[in-house]
Design a protein around this motif. Structure first.
Motif, PDB file in Angstrom:
ATOM      1  N   MET A 135       0.807  -1.227   0.000  1.00 24.83           N
ATOM      2  CA  MET A 135       0.000   0.000   0.000  1.00 24.83           C
ATOM      3  C   MET A 135       0.832   1.266   0.000  1.00 24.83           C
ATOM      4  SD  MET A 135      -3.270  -0.762   2.375  1.00 24.83           S
ATOM      5  CE  MET A 135      -2.348  -0.790   3.891  1.00 24.83           C
ATOM      6  N   LEU A 174       0.052   6.082   2.978  1.00 27.18           N
ATOM      7  CA  LEU A 174      -1.230   6.668   2.594  1.00 27.18           C
ATOM      8  C   LEU A 174      -1.077   8.192   2.581  1.00 27.18           C
ATOM      9  CD1 LEU A 174      -3.628   4.430   4.725  1.00 27.18           C
ATOM     10  CD2 LEU A 174      -3.065   4.163   2.306  1.00 27.18           C
ATOM     11  N   ARG A 175      -1.191   8.763   1.394  1.00 22.01           N
ATOM     12  CA  ARG A 175      -0.974  10.207   1.235  1.00 22.01           C
ATOM     13  C   ARG A 175      -2.231  11.005   1.556  1.00 22.01           C
ATOM     14  NH1 ARG A 175       4.310  11.327   1.209  1.00 22.01           N
ATOM     15  NH2 ARG A 175       5.391   9.597   0.223  1.00 22.01           N
ATOM     16  N   GLU A 207      -4.670  12.861  -0.086  1.00 21.13           N
ATOM     17  CA  GLU A 207      -4.935  12.843  -1.515  1.00 21.13           C
ATOM     18  C   GLU A 207      -5.091  14.235  -2.113  1.00 21.13           C
ATOM     19  OE1 GLU A 207      -7.953   9.966  -2.794  1.00 21.13           O
ATOM     20  OE2 GLU A 207      -6.922   8.672  -1.329  1.00 21.13           O
ATOM     21  N   GLY A 249     -10.983   3.248   4.831  1.00 25.39           N
ATOM     22  CA  GLY A 249      -9.983   4.187   4.346  1.00 25.39           C
ATOM     23  C   GLY A 249      -8.859   3.516   3.580  1.00 25.39           C
ATOM     24  N   PHE A 250      -8.926   2.204   3.463  1.00 25.75           N
ATOM     25  CA  PHE A 250      -7.863   1.509   2.735  1.00 25.75           C
ATOM     26  C   PHE A 250      -8.171   1.414   1.243  1.00 25.75           C
ATOM     27  CE2 PHE A 250      -7.202  -0.128   7.077  1.00 25.75           C
ATOM     28  CZ  PHE A 250      -5.895   0.294   7.223  1.00 25.75           C
ATOM     29  N   ILE A 251      -9.429   1.640   0.877  1.00 18.02           N
ATOM     30  CA  ILE A 251      -9.786   1.581  -0.536  1.00 18.02           C
ATOM     31  C   ILE A 251      -9.811   3.014  -1.071  1.00 18.02           C
ATOM     32  CG2 ILE A 251     -11.562   0.855  -2.179  1.00 18.02           C
ATOM     33  CD1 ILE A 251     -12.341  -1.256   0.013  1.00 18.02           C
ATOM     34  N   LYS A 252      -8.944   3.272  -2.005  1.00 16.99           N
ATOM     35  CA  LYS A 252      -8.700   4.664  -2.395  1.00 16.99           C
ATOM     36  C   LYS A 252      -9.916   5.326  -3.017  1.00 16.99           C
ATOM     37  CE  LYS A 252      -3.948   5.116  -1.927  1.00 16.99           C
ATOM     38  NZ  LYS A 252      -2.814   4.356  -2.350  1.00 16.99           N
ATOM     39  N   SER A 253     -10.757   4.531  -3.749  1.00 14.93           N
ATOM     40  CA  SER A 253     -11.881   5.143  -4.444  1.00 14.93           C
ATOM     41  C   SER A 253     -13.030   5.475  -3.495  1.00 14.93           C
ATOM     42  CB  SER A 253     -12.385   4.191  -5.528  1.00 14.93           C
ATOM     43  OG  SER A 253     -12.731   2.955  -4.925  1.00 14.93           O
ATOM     44  N   HIS A 296     -14.731   6.775   0.303  1.00 15.29           N
ATOM     45  CA  HIS A 296     -14.475   7.647   1.432  1.00 15.29           C
ATOM     46  C   HIS A 296     -15.097   7.049   2.687  1.00 15.29           C
ATOM     47  CE1 HIS A 296     -13.910  11.279   3.785  1.00 15.29           C
ATOM     48  NE2 HIS A 296     -15.140  11.070   4.231  1.00 15.29           N
ATOM     49  N   GLU A 327     -10.213  14.093   5.054  1.00 12.27           N
ATOM     50  CA  GLU A 327     -10.140  12.752   4.482  1.00 12.27           C
ATOM     51  C   GLU A 327     -10.309  11.638   5.508  1.00 12.27           C
ATOM     52  OE1 GLU A 327      -6.603  12.564   2.022  1.00 12.27           O
ATOM     53  OE2 GLU A 327      -7.316  14.330   0.924  1.00 12.27           O
ATOM     54  N   HIS A 328      -9.879  11.903   6.724  1.00 11.72           N
ATOM     55  CA  HIS A 328      -9.894  10.803   7.697  1.00 11.72           C
ATOM     56  C   HIS A 328     -10.928  10.956   8.802  1.00 11.72           C
ATOM     57  CE1 HIS A 328      -6.429   9.012   5.838  1.00 11.72           C
ATOM     58  NE2 HIS A 328      -5.819  10.176   5.863  1.00 11.72           N
TER      59      HIS A 328
END
Ligand code: HEM
Ligand code: SF4
Ligand code: SF4
Lengths: 200, 332
Positions: free
Chosen positions: B106, B109-110, B112, B212-216, B218, B309-310
């Motif tokens: 992975m 995790l940036r 985005e 949060g591990f699946i980029k597409s 939210h 994002e988080h």
């Protein structure tokens, strides 16, 4: 080489504590430390037996195995000695010992333990001190073994219940006794300590 | 029938047999032919079949010395030297391997949307103090504790017996005294973050959206997401257990017997190892694993885009409470 062991013939022990006193005196054991003790089972009831117990100098000694600083080790005679300079007083040897042999002076706060002390088979210490030296005596007690003598406790036993010496010889002595008198409560602790029992 | 009752029953039968047949079979005779009523009654083998320990009366004022024999010492030795060594090595090395794999697959995790440059307070000074008090004491306890388990295998060959013994002596004192700081930190953390770690409905959505591990996708979250809540609750539970068992070890034989001490050590070691694995995961996500996470506990402030994002729900509430409008917009 002979394998040194202890054997307490409980059918002879009269709970006189001469062994305890002999040990304390011979080794100048400090107050509160008991290298040898006598435990009485079924006290006051039929089948009462007293057993004198100290370090049994085990085969594959569990105390040596758990020690986190590896300061306990067997000698060629099967005597289990330790080096007080290395001991950190963690108390683990007491948890592993099947016979409650390791002792600790209380130092400082909580239950913090000082350097472990236990029966040395009157064979001095396992540290760098010269055998028979005053330094060795101060830390570990007497080194009778180095002079070709057996532990004081067994030598002083008033009924010759407590036997010390070559395991083959003392087990034979015991077996002869059982043969003669017709009964015996067993060699206390032998299977646990030495992975083998007396034949009677 | 219990084993003991069975033995008594057998003894009774034997006695009856002896009476009825008037035989000498059931009696033990001395060499002079006289019956010996007590001989062979108290046999160590029989006693050990009845109970795991042989205990009696003793003349010295030391209760633990009244245990004549406890063969379980050998079992405890086996636990400590075999099960614990291999188990702990497996758990810790396994966890490190999983984390390394996570990093390889992975990566980091940036944020985005990139950094907005606008910050918002996430942890107040006192909250950070509590966290770091616990964290620093945990690391000290972990290292000095692992020295008791693995030091003789890993460190002793490197530094030699004398230096290793000195290190271990100091480590023992560090472990014993740091425990109080750890308990204080644990108590503070438990209280300060209690409310925000209660489970909420949003946690279910968070899982559904892949945490949060699946980029597409939210994953929505309040101040703490479900992963963080799990770390919180597991840490509180493990912290409590490791402290309780630790204090039993710290006050040996204060109302405990030899079996209690062995159980306390086993509990302490097993929980400590699992706790260390959990915290390794926690450290990974807080540093390497996620951009923008460390500063939350470092400076106490996070970038608004990171928060969006988080922890979107938390950010919204926080901004509203502060009567503030976030100027930064997602860079879409
Ligand atoms: C209230 C907190 C704690 C107390 C009172 C405490 C106390 C103790 C004591 C007395 C020992 C026995 C060895 C020695 O005397 O040094 C020990 C061992 C150990 N502790 Fe702790 N401890 C605490 C927290 C922790 C924590 C948080 C960890 C893990 C991060 C930990 C990991 C260990 C480990 C791995 C051992 C060695 C186990 C073994 O190999 O036998 N302890 N602890
Ligand atoms: S009796 Fe106890 S102290 Fe002595 S060698 Fe055996 S385990 Fe070690
Ligand atoms: S108390 Fe001393 S001898 Fe006993 S296990 Fe700990 S370091 Fe080794």
């Amino acid at each position: 080489m002979a394998r040194m062991k202890f054997l307490c013939d409980a059918d002879r022990c009269i709970d006189c504590n001469a062994c305890v006193t002999a040990c304390k005196n011979e080794n100048e054991v400090p107050w509160g430390i008991n290298r040898r003790r006598v435990v009485t089972i079924n006290d006051g009831k039929p089948g009462e037996r007293s057993v004198s117990m100290a370090c049994m100098h085990c085969t594959d000694a569990p105390c040596a195995s758990v020690c986190p600083v590896k300061c306990i080790y067997p000698t060629d005679d099967g005597i289990v000695l330790h080096d007080k300079d290395l001991c950190i007083g963690c108390g683990y040897c007491f948890y592993a010992c099947p016979f409650g042999a390791p002792q600790y002076p209380q130092v400082g706060n909580f239950g913090s333990r000082g350097k472990m002390d236990k029966c040395t088979y009157c064979a001095g210490g396992g540290g760098p001190e010269a055998p028979g030296s005053a330094e060795e005596y101060a830390k570990y007690g007497s080194n009778r073994f180095g002079e070709g003598k057996l532990p004081m406790c067994a030598e002083m036993c008033s009924t010759k219940s407590l036997l010390a010496g070559d395991g083959d010889i003392i087990s034979q002595l015991y077996e002869e006794r059982v043969e003669k008198r017709g009964y015996g409560s067993g060699a206390w602790g032998w299977t646990t300590a030495y992975h083998e029992d007396v034949k009677k | 029938m219990t084993a003991f009752a069975r033995i008594r029953f057998a003894a009774l039968l034997l006695m009856l047999f002896g009476l009825t047949t008037a035989s000498v079979l059931a009696q033990t005779l001395g060499p002079d032919g006289a019956p010996n009523p007590t001989a062979s009654v108290t046999n160590q083998r029989t006693l050990l079949e009845q109970a795991p320990r042989i205990q009696g009366r003793i003349d010295i004022p030391d209760v633990k010395a009244s245990v004549l024999m406890q063969p379980m010492g050998r079992t405890w030795d086996y636990f400590h030297e075999v099960l614990l060594h291999w188990g702990a090595a497996l758990v810790i090395v396994g966890m490190l391997a999983v984390l390394a794999l996570a990093y390889l697959i992975m990566g980091r995790l940036r944020i985005e949307a990139g950094r907005s440059g606008e910050m918002i307070v996430r942890f107040k000074a006192f909250e950070r103090f509590s966290h770091w008090l616990t964290a620093v004491s945990f690391v000290l306890l972990g290292l000095t504790g692992l020295n008791i388990t693995f030091g003789k295998v890993l460190l002793r060959p490197l530094v030699g017996p004398d230096l290793f013994s000195d290190i271990s002596q100091i480590a023992k004192y560090v472990h014993n005294f740091t425990s109080f700081a750890f308990v204080a930190g644990l108590a503070l953390i438990t209280v300060l973050f209690f409310r925000d770690n209660l489970f909420k409905r949003v946690d279910i959505d968070w899982v559904k959206q892949g945490g949060g591990f699946i980029k597409s996708k939210h994953a929505p979250a309040g101040r703490f997401n479900l992963g963080e809540k799990m770390v919180y609750w597991l840490s509180v539970a493990a912290g409590l257990l490791v402290s309780a068992s630790g204090f039993v070890l710290l006050f040996p034989f204060y109302g405990t017997n030899i079996a209690d001490m062995q159980i306390a050590q086993v509990a302490h070691a097993v929980i400590a190892i699992l706790f260390i694995a959990l915290i390794l995961g926690h450290i990974y996500i807080g540093t390497l694993g996620m951009e923008g996470a460390f500063e939350a506990m470092g400076t106490g402030e996070v970038d608004i885009n990171w928060a969006r994002e988080h922890h979107d729900r938390w950010l919204a509430e926080k901004l509203e409470a502060e009567g503030r409008q976030a100027s930064a917009t997602p860079a879409e």
